[in-house]
Design a protein around this motif. Sequence first.
Motif, PDB file in Angstrom:
ATOM      1  N   ASP A  19       0.824  -1.206   0.000  1.00 23.75           N
ATOM      2  CA  ASP A  19       0.000   0.000   0.000  1.00 23.75           C
ATOM      3  C   ASP A  19       0.860   1.259   0.000  1.00 23.75           C
ATOM      4  OD1 ASP A  19      -2.392   1.368  -0.033  1.00 23.75           O
ATOM      5  OD2 ASP A  19      -2.636   1.323   2.140  1.00 23.75           O
ATOM      6  N   HIS A  45      -5.316  -0.957   2.001  1.00 24.44           N
ATOM      7  CA  HIS A  45      -6.051  -0.879   0.755  1.00 24.44           C
ATOM      8  C   HIS A  45      -5.371  -1.753  -0.286  1.00 24.44           C
ATOM      9  CE1 HIS A  45      -6.982   2.847   2.904  1.00 24.44           C
ATOM     10  NE2 HIS A  45      -8.184   2.695   2.372  1.00 24.44           N
ATOM     11  N   SER A  47      -3.815  -2.643  -3.749  1.00 22.46           N
ATOM     12  CA  SER A  47      -3.146  -1.932  -4.829  1.00 22.46           C
ATOM     13  C   SER A  47      -2.689  -2.965  -5.857  1.00 22.46           C
ATOM     14  CB  SER A  47      -1.951  -1.136  -4.287  1.00 22.46           C
ATOM     15  OG  SER A  47      -0.905  -2.004  -3.941  1.00 22.46           O
ATOM     16  N   THR A  50      -0.157  -5.504  -4.377  1.00 22.42           N
ATOM     17  CA  THR A  50      -0.450  -6.280  -3.174  1.00 22.42           C
ATOM     18  C   THR A  50      -0.169  -7.770  -3.364  1.00 22.42           C
ATOM     19  OG1 THR A  50      -2.117  -4.661  -2.535  1.00 22.42           O
ATOM     20  CG2 THR A  50      -2.212  -6.792  -1.454  1.00 22.42           C
TER      21      THR A  50
END
Length: 69
Positions: A19, A45, A47, A50
């Motif tokens: 992230d 979150h 991305s 990830t």
Amino acid sequence: MIWLVALPLVWWAAALTADAITPGADIFTMLDRLAEKLNHPLKIHYSPYTAKTILVSTLLYGMAVGIFY
């Protein structure tokens, strides 16, 4: 099999690191963003980095466990 207990922690750290990655940024910018992300460790979150970061971190963790044993 005790090494499997720490695997979720490795995945969490990898997701938090992914992230913080931004394209075109240098390592110092990424470390600054990672320090900001650590102030709110549960706000992760997804991305584009990830999945790759989790895979690489899992492989590195597996290699470290293999070296240890």
